[in-house]
Write a protein that holds these residues in place. Structure first.
Motif, PDB file in Angstrom:
ATOM      1  N   ASP A 181      -2.894  -6.636  -9.606  1.00  0.00           N
ATOM      2  CA  ASP A 181      -1.954  -7.746  -9.541  1.00  0.00           C
ATOM      3  C   ASP A 181      -0.668  -7.242 -10.183  1.00  0.00           C
ATOM      4  N   ARG A 182       0.374  -7.125  -9.396  1.00  0.00           N
ATOM      5  CA  ARG A 182       1.616  -6.508  -9.879  1.00  0.00           C
ATOM      6  C   ARG A 182       2.288  -7.328 -10.978  1.00  0.00           C
ATOM      7  N   ARG A 183       2.159  -8.646 -10.913  1.00  0.00           N
ATOM      8  CA  ARG A 183       2.836  -9.509 -11.901  1.00  0.00           C
ATOM      9  C   ARG A 183       2.183  -9.417 -13.274  1.00  0.00           C
ATOM     10  N   SER A 184       0.849  -9.447 -13.304  1.00  0.00           N
ATOM     11  CA  SER A 184       0.155  -9.448 -14.590  1.00  0.00           C
ATOM     12  C   SER A 184      -0.311  -8.052 -15.009  1.00  0.00           C
ATOM     13  N   GLY A 185      -0.385  -7.128 -14.064  1.00  0.00           N
ATOM     14  CA  GLY A 185      -0.896  -5.793 -14.358  1.00  0.00           C
ATOM     15  C   GLY A 185      -2.415  -5.732 -14.396  1.00  0.00           C
ATOM     16  N   LYS A 186      -3.057  -6.857 -14.122  1.00  0.00           N
ATOM     17  CA  LYS A 186      -4.519  -6.929 -14.158  1.00  0.00           C
ATOM     18  C   LYS A 186      -5.124  -6.226 -12.945  1.00  0.00           C
ATOM     19  N   VAL A 187      -6.183  -5.448 -13.193  1.00  0.00           N
ATOM     20  CA  VAL A 187      -6.896  -4.783 -12.111  1.00  0.00           C
ATOM     21  C   VAL A 187      -7.844  -5.797 -11.480  1.00  0.00           C
TER      22      VAL A 187
ATOM     23  N   ILE B 180       0.871  -1.175   0.000  1.00  0.00           N
ATOM     24  CA  ILE B 180       0.000   0.000   0.000  1.00  0.00           C
ATOM     25  C   ILE B 180       0.908   1.224   0.000  1.00  0.00           C
ATOM     26  N   PRO B 181       1.271   1.697  -1.208  1.00  0.00           N
ATOM     27  CA  PRO B 181       2.105   2.901  -1.268  1.00  0.00           C
ATOM     28  C   PRO B 181       1.320   4.130  -0.810  1.00  0.00           C
ATOM     29  N   MET B 182       2.030   5.205  -0.518  1.00  0.00           N
ATOM     30  CA  MET B 182       1.367   6.425  -0.056  1.00  0.00           C
ATOM     31  C   MET B 182       0.351   6.887  -1.095  1.00  0.00           C
TER      32      MET B 182
ATOM     33  N   GLU C   3       7.869  -3.516  -4.631  1.00  0.00           N
ATOM     34  CA  GLU C   3       8.596  -4.390  -5.561  1.00  0.00           C
ATOM     35  C   GLU C   3       8.548  -5.866  -5.163  1.00  0.00           C
ATOM     36  N   GLN C   4       8.133  -6.171  -3.926  1.00  0.00           N
ATOM     37  CA  GLN C   4       8.033  -7.560  -3.466  1.00  0.00           C
ATOM     38  C   GLN C   4       6.596  -8.065  -3.410  1.00  0.00           C
TER      39      GLN C   4
END
Length: 188
Positions: free
Chosen positions: A133-139, A45-47, A81-82
């Motif tokens: 989803d960070r790996r696939s870029g899917k919302v 959860i980035p700022m 990034e993780q």
């Protein structure tokens, strides 16, 4: 005397129908804090960013959201990034609308003028959110306008008024955090 056989047949059908209903309704038991409908191994959860002219509370707002996930969930919060998924939030609008007034008369140079002075305000915050989803870029999910509001008292003392406004903002952040958590973790 009433024959027992038809009553037992109706009872058998009622039990059978109930069993089918419960088996097929889609509800199932699960451990608390586990996401439903998605596999969520880790979350970042980035700022929150802000397009509002009211600045300076994004860090506090983000902290409340993170705390909600930490206190209730079993999904670890990790650096972006993780993470498997990222919750991206943008504060779209912060608005303080007058709620009620009092009239006050001022006499200057022999002329009396009546001014309406705000006694309380309604603070409204609208956020845009998406879980990606960070790996696939899917919302995974998106909400363009989640909103909440709280009232606060207006004071002649700027420090007291700022404190009241911040308390209202914390109430809003807390309620939005609960809704965001439920939207992420208890999906059907």
């Amino acid at each position: 005397m009433v024959p027992i056989r038809p009553i037992l047949q109706v009872l058998d059908w009622a039990i059978l129908a109930t069993a089918f209903f419960l088996a097929g309704c889609g509800y199932s038991l699960r451990a608390d804090g586990e996401p439903v409908g998605i596999e969520l191994e880790s979350l970042a959860i980035p700022m929150f960013s802000s397009t509002s002219s009211e600045i300076g509370f994004e860090a506090d707002f983000t902290k409340v959201i993170r705390q909600e996930f930490i206190s209730h969930g079993r999904v670890p919060l990790v650096p972006e990034e993780q993470a498997q998924a990222v919750l991206i939030g943008k504060i779209q609008d912060v608005r303080a609308d007058p709620l009620n007034y009092r009239s006050q008369d001022y006499t200057i140079g022999g002329y009396t003028t009546t001014y309406e002075v705000t006694r309380s305000r309604k603070l409204r915050v609208r956020v845009e959110l998406q879980l990606v989803d960070r790996r696939s870029g899917k919302v995974i999910w998106r909400e363009a306008g989640m909103e909440d509001q709280a009232n606060y008292t207006v004071s002649g003392d700027p420090l007291e008024m700022r404190y009241s406004e911040r308390q209202a903002l914390e109430k809003i952040a807390s309620r939005l955090a609960k809704r965001i958590y439920l939207r992420t973790m208890e999906r059907f």
